[in-house]
Design an enzyme around this catalytic site. Structure first.
Site, PDB file in Angstrom:
ATOM      1  N   GLU A 275       0.969  -1.197  -0.080  1.00 27.22           N
ATOM      2  CA  GLU A 275      -0.077   0.133  -0.047  1.00 27.22           C
ATOM      3  C   GLU A 275       1.066   1.260   0.183  1.00 27.22           C
ATOM      4  O   GLU A 275       1.919   1.382   0.713  1.00 27.22           O
ATOM      5  CB  GLU A 275      -0.916  -0.006   1.212  1.00 27.22           C
ATOM      6  CG  GLU A 275      -2.125  -0.802   1.191  1.00 27.22           C
ATOM      7  CD  GLU A 275      -2.899  -0.548   2.476  1.00 27.22           C
ATOM      8  OE1 GLU A 275      -2.704   0.315   3.177  1.00 27.22           O
ATOM      9  OE2 GLU A 275      -3.742  -1.491   2.737  1.00 27.22           O
ATOM     10  N   GLU A 341     -13.947   5.691  -0.813  1.00 27.66           N
ATOM     11  CA  GLU A 341     -14.639   4.833  -0.099  1.00 27.66           C
ATOM     12  C   GLU A 341     -15.376   5.541   0.991  1.00 27.66           C
ATOM     13  O   GLU A 341     -14.464   5.729   2.166  1.00 27.66           O
ATOM     14  CB  GLU A 341     -13.815   3.647   0.546  1.00 27.66           C
ATOM     15  CG  GLU A 341     -13.109   2.806  -0.465  1.00 27.66           C
ATOM     16  CD  GLU A 341     -12.175   1.652   0.133  1.00 27.66           C
ATOM     17  OE1 GLU A 341     -12.641   0.872   0.769  1.00 27.66           O
ATOM     18  OE2 GLU A 341     -10.900   1.994  -0.012  1.00 27.66           O
ATOM     19  N   LYS A 344     -15.328   4.518   5.006  1.00 26.37           N
ATOM     20  CA  LYS A 344     -13.951   4.139   5.984  1.00 26.37           C
ATOM     21  C   LYS A 344     -14.191   5.095   6.908  1.00 26.37           C
ATOM     22  O   LYS A 344     -14.628   6.297   6.999  1.00 26.37           O
ATOM     23  CB  LYS A 344     -13.000   4.603   4.841  1.00 26.37           C
ATOM     24  CG  LYS A 344     -12.349   3.722   3.941  1.00 26.37           C
ATOM     25  CD  LYS A 344     -11.738   2.453   4.251  1.00 26.37           C
ATOM     26  CE  LYS A 344     -10.446   2.484   5.115  1.00 26.37           C
ATOM     27  NZ  LYS A 344      -9.431   2.786   4.085  1.00 26.37           N
ATOM     28  N   GLU A 350      -9.765   9.704   4.956  1.00 29.07           N
ATOM     29  CA  GLU A 350      -9.517   8.354   4.758  1.00 29.07           C
ATOM     30  C   GLU A 350     -10.161   8.026   3.789  1.00 29.07           C
ATOM     31  O   GLU A 350     -10.162   7.041   3.313  1.00 29.07           O
ATOM     32  CB  GLU A 350      -9.759   7.569   6.358  1.00 29.07           C
ATOM     33  CG  GLU A 350      -9.147   7.673   7.129  1.00 29.07           C
ATOM     34  CD  GLU A 350      -7.635   7.120   7.035  1.00 29.07           C
ATOM     35  OE1 GLU A 350      -7.773   6.167   6.273  1.00 29.07           O
ATOM     36  OE2 GLU A 350      -6.435   7.391   7.347  1.00 29.07           O
TER      37      GLU A 350
END
Length: 547
Positions: A275, A341, A344, A350
């Site tokens: 990541e 997203e 999250k 985030e």
């Protein structure tokens, strides 16, 4: 990946030069699905990946619809055995691991190209109670693969957070946390070495930047700090490189090295970045935006996310995967994340790591197809004047570099330093060799950078004060007489901002560079002027040369 290949070139009267060549790594995307508004048709997502040249994807489970949608696409997939499943006993024994592998991996092979299994994710950070059993979980999954004849096809690892490494600067001091170094990391590295797998680590330079806003520059976190940060006798232009070298140092303290050091007889384990990425918007630290040293504004922006992720993507695709301490290392990477997203935890920041919005439109421009990217070869002053002079003599002599511009009285003689003259000669040699792997080493006296260094460069910029009519006339002339203006056409990468002065600057600079930056080639009847600092048009960095 193949091991490093070494080419030794010995020329009469010249120093011995050791050139190393690293095979290009691979870059993929992490596909998280903690959201309520993502595409429901996984076939559309698979098509999105294919259309954008994305050849690797990491998912955080073994979702059946996702895995079936990736069948027969050729896209490599890393699946995950989630932390919660580990806690419930999956993989605690060989029979339970065998059941999981049979149902969640073997069932989709070979149509879906599963190449890796992540046993948990950041277990040290998220589920430290599982630390004592983690390597056994990995061993059981590996044994299950072996029973099914898949051990050579699918590799087992577990992604760790960079917080598992302490004393990370200077990078040579990097070491694993005391509570996991000998008890978990040493047996884990032994497992990875024995199975031919890799150490997976999640690296986020922006976190260090936000945690240390007065100490870490924004351009350093973005990977393009031209002046660099000296450490351990080398210069770091990218915080990502410093974090990688700290990881290598931590491994070395336990008796392991990166995989390319196997040629020296040591135990090699490759490092893969499972990541990395940067959010495009969000607030941190109680809603207060942080501004990093050297940055002109908020650090969490679309422009900075685009800069960092494109830096990583282009660098890996171009094969520039080495670090200052490990110039011959590979670097496989997964960009986090495919989509924004909205589910999250952690708030706006985030939730905004995506390359795409949920409607599958791009948050900003990027390209996984491996298009050309510009690189430069610069000298490493830390090796000392004697080694720089030897390499400089070779480049200007047998190497065939054109060093006339750094002779006394010539345009690039100043600054009269070994490092400046060597950088000019090394880069000319590197360009003449087509920027081929191994042509920027000079026995350790040089390194490749992905941003324009100060090697007697100059740029031509337009003067907005002359008005739109004169700007348009100069723009038309430049584009009609050799400037490459394709990048400022509607929809092209440098079209924005759509202003006369920005388009004219791009065109005038292209003309000026194509003319070898000769005197008088940046005038355009008073519209253009020469500057000596790197220039940008929107998010496009203007090239300092025509090559």
């Amino acid at each position: 990946m193949a091991l490093a290949r070494f080419l030794v070139v010995l020329l009469l009267g010249a120093p011995l030069l050791l050139f190393s060549c690293a095979e290009a790594g691979e870059v993929g995307v992490s596909y998280g699905r903690v959201a309520s508004n993502l595409p429901q048709d996984q076939a559309q997502v698979a098509k999105l990946l294919k259309d954008n040249g994305i050849t690797k994807v990491r998912i955080y489970d073994t979702d059946r619809d996702v895995l079936l949608s990736l069948a027969n696409t050729g896209i490599k997939v890393m699946v995950m055995l989630p932390n919660d499943d580990l806690a419930r006993g999956v993989a605690r024994t060989l029979p339970s691991a065998l059941d999981w592998v049979r149902n969640n991996v073997a069932a989709y092979l070979p149509a879906t190209k599963i190449t890796g299994i992540a046993v948990g994710n950041e277990v040290f950070h998220e589920r430290s109670d599982l630390n004592p059993q983690l390597v056994q979980f990995m061993t059981n999954v590996q044994a299950a693969l072996a029973q099914l004849g898949l051990a050579d096809t699918v590799k087992v690892t577990t992604p760790i957070a960079f917080s598992a490494i302490v004393d990370s600067f200077p990078p040579s001091k990097g070491r694993f946390l005391d509570n996991i170094a000998d008890s978990v990391m040493r047996p884990m590295l032994q497992f990875l070495q024995q199975t031919g797998s890799f150490l997976a680590i999640n690296l986020y330079p922006y976190i260090a930047e936000l945690d240390n806003p007065t100490q870490i520059r924004n351009d350093y976190a973005l990977g393009n700090y031209a002046a660099g940060v000296p450490a351990d006798g080398v210069t770091y232009h990218s915080l990502l490189d410093a974090q990688l070298d700290a990881t290598y140092a931590a491994m070395a303290k336990l008796g392991f090295s990166d995989s390319r050091r196997r040629l020296a007889g040591s135990r090699g384990v490759k490092v893969s970045v499972t990541e990395t990425g940067r959010p495009s918007r969000g607030k941190v630290h109680g809603g207060r935006r942080l501004m990093a040293a050297g940055d002109g504004g908020d650090s969490i922006t679309v422009a900075n996310a685009q800069t960092y992720n494109n830096y990583v993507i282009n660098r890996v695709l171009a094969g520039n995967t080495g670090t200052p301490q490990h110039p011959d290392a590979d670097m496989d990477v997964f960009i986090f994340a495919l989509f924004n997203e909205n589910g999250k935890a952690g708030g706006e920041m985030e939730q905004n790591f995506g390359l795409f919005y949920p409607d599958m439109t791009k948050v900003y421009q990027f390209d996984f197809h491996g298009g050309p990217t510009e690189t430069w070869c610069v000298a490493n002053p830390a090796v000392g004047d004697a080694r720089l002079q030897a390499a400089l003599d070779f480049a200007c002599g047998q190497g065939g570099a054109d060093c006339s511009a750094i002779q006394p009285g010539a345009n690039c003689f100043q600054p009269d330093t070994k490092a400046a003259h060597a950088s000019y000669a090394f880069n000319d040699y590197y360009r003449r060799k087509g920027r081929a792997p191994g042509t920027c080493d000079f026995n350790g006296a040089a390194s490749i950078v992905n941003r324009a260094p100060d090697i007697c460069w100059s740029w031509c910029v337009a003067n907005a004060a002359v008005g739109p009519a004169r700007l348009q006339a100069a723009l038309d002339f430049a584009c009609g007489h050799g400037a490459d203006c394709s990048a400022i056409q509607p929809g092209a990468k440098c079209f924005k901002p759509d202003t006369k002065v920005d388009h004219a600057t791009y065109a005038l600079n292209s003309f000026y560079q194509n003319k070898g930056r000769a005197a008088g080639m940046c005038d355009f009847n008073g519209v253009g002027s020469v500057v000596y600092q790197p220039q940008k048009v929107g998010n496009c960095v203007l090239p300092p040369s025509s090559a």
